[in-house]
Design an enzyme around this catalytic site. Sequence first.
Site, PDB file in Angstrom:
ATOM      1  N   ASP A 117       2.623   3.263   2.858  1.00  0.00           N
ATOM      2  CA  ASP A 117       1.592   4.278   2.641  1.00  0.00           C
ATOM      3  C   ASP A 117       2.168   5.564   2.044  1.00  0.00           C
ATOM      4  O   ASP A 117       1.782   5.974   0.966  1.00  0.00           O
ATOM      5  CB  ASP A 117       0.824   4.574   3.938  1.00  0.00           C
ATOM      6  CG  ASP A 117      -0.571   5.149   3.677  1.00  0.00           C
ATOM      7  OD1 ASP A 117      -0.979   5.240   2.507  1.00  0.00           O
ATOM      8  OD2 ASP A 117      -1.255   5.506   4.654  1.00  0.00           O
ATOM      9  N   GLU A 166     -10.218   4.920   8.012  1.00  0.00           N
ATOM     10  CA  GLU A 166      -8.921   5.482   8.394  1.00  0.00           C
ATOM     11  C   GLU A 166      -9.169   6.703   9.274  1.00  0.00           C
ATOM     12  O   GLU A 166      -9.017   7.852   8.866  1.00  0.00           O
ATOM     13  CB  GLU A 166      -8.085   5.873   7.163  1.00  0.00           C
ATOM     14  CG  GLU A 166      -6.661   6.275   7.554  1.00  0.00           C
ATOM     15  CD  GLU A 166      -5.827   6.805   6.399  1.00  0.00           C
ATOM     16  OE1 GLU A 166      -6.328   6.849   5.269  1.00  0.00           O
ATOM     17  OE2 GLU A 166      -4.659   7.193   6.652  1.00  0.00           O
ATOM     18  N   HIS A 189       1.290   5.386  -2.065  1.00  0.00           N
ATOM     19  CA  HIS A 189       0.718   6.396  -2.975  1.00  0.00           C
ATOM     20  C   HIS A 189       1.859   6.983  -3.801  1.00  0.00           C
ATOM     21  O   HIS A 189       2.485   7.959  -3.394  1.00  0.00           O
ATOM     22  CB  HIS A 189       0.002   7.485  -2.171  1.00  0.00           C
ATOM     23  CG  HIS A 189      -1.197   6.975  -1.428  1.00  0.00           C
ATOM     24  ND1 HIS A 189      -2.487   7.151  -1.861  1.00  0.00           N
ATOM     25  CD2 HIS A 189      -1.287   6.258  -0.279  1.00  0.00           C
ATOM     26  CE1 HIS A 189      -3.329   6.574  -1.013  1.00  0.00           C
ATOM     27  NE2 HIS A 189      -2.622   6.029  -0.047  1.00  0.00           N
ATOM     28  N   HIS A 217      -9.708   2.024   1.074  1.00  0.00           N
ATOM     29  CA  HIS A 217      -9.296   2.788   2.255  1.00  0.00           C
ATOM     30  C   HIS A 217     -10.507   2.803   3.185  1.00  0.00           C
ATOM     31  O   HIS A 217     -11.498   3.481   2.898  1.00  0.00           O
ATOM     32  CB  HIS A 217      -8.949   4.228   1.884  1.00  0.00           C
ATOM     33  CG  HIS A 217      -7.547   4.424   1.386  1.00  0.00           C
ATOM     34  ND1 HIS A 217      -7.107   3.922   0.196  1.00  0.00           N
ATOM     35  CD2 HIS A 217      -6.483   5.081   1.946  1.00  0.00           C
ATOM     36  CE1 HIS A 217      -5.838   4.255   0.029  1.00  0.00           C
ATOM     37  NE2 HIS A 217      -5.431   4.958   1.070  1.00  0.00           N
ATOM     38  N   GLN A 257      -9.814   9.678  -3.980  1.00  0.00           N
ATOM     39  CA  GLN A 257      -9.409  10.383  -2.742  1.00  0.00           C
ATOM     40  C   GLN A 257     -10.536  11.252  -2.174  1.00  0.00           C
ATOM     41  O   GLN A 257     -10.721  11.317  -0.965  1.00  0.00           O
ATOM     42  CB  GLN A 257      -8.184  11.258  -3.043  1.00  0.00           C
ATOM     43  CG  GLN A 257      -7.741  12.203  -1.927  1.00  0.00           C
ATOM     44  CD  GLN A 257      -6.876  11.518  -0.880  1.00  0.00           C
ATOM     45  OE1 GLN A 257      -5.761  11.085  -1.165  1.00  0.00           O
ATOM     46  NE2 GLN A 257      -7.387  11.411   0.336  1.00  0.00           N
ATOM     47  N   HIS A 303       0.847  -1.210   0.000  1.00  0.00           N
ATOM     48  CA  HIS A 303       0.000   0.000   0.000  1.00  0.00           C
ATOM     49  C   HIS A 303       0.873   1.248   0.000  1.00  0.00           C
ATOM     50  O   HIS A 303       1.496   1.585   1.001  1.00  0.00           O
ATOM     51  CB  HIS A 303      -0.885  -0.020   1.265  1.00  0.00           C
ATOM     52  CG  HIS A 303      -1.863   1.108   1.344  1.00  0.00           C
ATOM     53  ND1 HIS A 303      -3.213   0.902   1.504  1.00  0.00           N
ATOM     54  CD2 HIS A 303      -1.714   2.445   1.313  1.00  0.00           C
ATOM     55  CE1 HIS A 303      -3.840   2.063   1.565  1.00  0.00           C
ATOM     56  NE2 HIS A 303      -2.941   3.027   1.451  1.00  0.00           N
TER      57      HIS A 303
HETATM   58 FE   FE2 Z   1      -3.320   5.152   1.835  1.00  0.00          FE
END
Ligand code: FE2
Length: 418
Positions: free
Chosen positions: A307, A211, A57, A208, A150, A55
Amino acid sequence: MYSLIVRNARLNDQIVDIAVSDEKIAAIAPAIPEQGQKEIDAAGRMVSPPFIESHIHLDATLTAGEPKWNESGTLFEGIQTWALRKQSVTHADVVNRATTLLKWQAAQGVLHVRTHVDVTDPKLTGLKALLEVKEAVKDWVNVQIVAFPQDGMLSYPQGAELVEEALKLGADVVGAIPHYELTRDYGVESVRLAFRLAEKYDKPIDIHCDETDDPNSRFLEVMVAEAIRTGMSREVTASHTAAFGSYDNAYAMKLMGFIRRADINFVANPLINITLQGRADTYPKRRGITRVKELWQNGLNVSLGYDDVMDPWYSLGTGAMIQPAHMAVHVSQMTGRSEVMACYDMVTSNAARTLGIAERYGVAVGKPADFVLVDAPDKWEAIRRLAVTTHVIRGGRVIAETRPPESRLLGERITFTK
Ligand code: FE2
């Protein structure tokens, strides 16, 4: 003749030689008499299947400090800082930064990477750049791309359509972000939408999910219900699920039973969870990570991601997967001997299951010759010493080498072993 022989490598407490031909592992034996075209002396180091990034970005990576540093270190200042940096994002900018980070990771033995890419952008700039990167790097690293909305599937104009468009363009995995949708109802609908898209395009799911420290964020139960309803299990991954660490035990224990029925994958991001969550707390301050130990004890598949590496949400990091494993040991209190070793599995074999590549993964005869040598005798020592990966072999070719550090005190060699 073998193209490569690695001698004196430690595999499951045995010292073995490993021979490679035709990009596959051809033989593993205590002593292989033939000569290889190339030979490496592992000197007792552990041979391990490659590290896996579950995971990350890659569209935001390596932007820390641009145009300013996130001084508070909070999620909110991260979002504000990214809004500024986002204005100068171009195709070439994403390609350059993502490729650089993949080089950092491959140099440290990470040969499979699942990246999320923000698709709440009508131009899909990040996605198109990462599709190009994926193709350009495929000889040395395998990249999976998650279409990640997002700003939401229902809370951003055309959010769901953009996810679908990303899948049509070549994204490998369906993403979602239910806890960030405007309402609970939108969040539930976004999870259902993700499952519908996954069925329509025959793709896995990585959401996701929850979180947040908010104990009322309960989208994991929706994912579990959808996984049970559709019969999808190992194709479904719940990333973060930080709120699971804040649920009261009565609810959490009921939920754990349902999770076992669904048998989905989990990804925790210990470096980020411990730094971004708990920010609204004074003291006692929560750790903000999902129930890694309890999921593992219940036989569920948990893997770990970085991440963020040097981006507005986390300005540190190198991409070495031994670091989130080390942090997981601490933040999840997995300090027992078998628990420490389980955390190593969370950045290797468990992650292979998350990415759906377990069949072609592992150090065994007939498997692709993709493996690494780690400067430690076993998994426990690798994590204790944050050991360096000395050799990275991909398709039978040595693609990266790192000299391990060597310490001397007053002329005496210090090895940091008992
Ligand atoms: Fe993430």
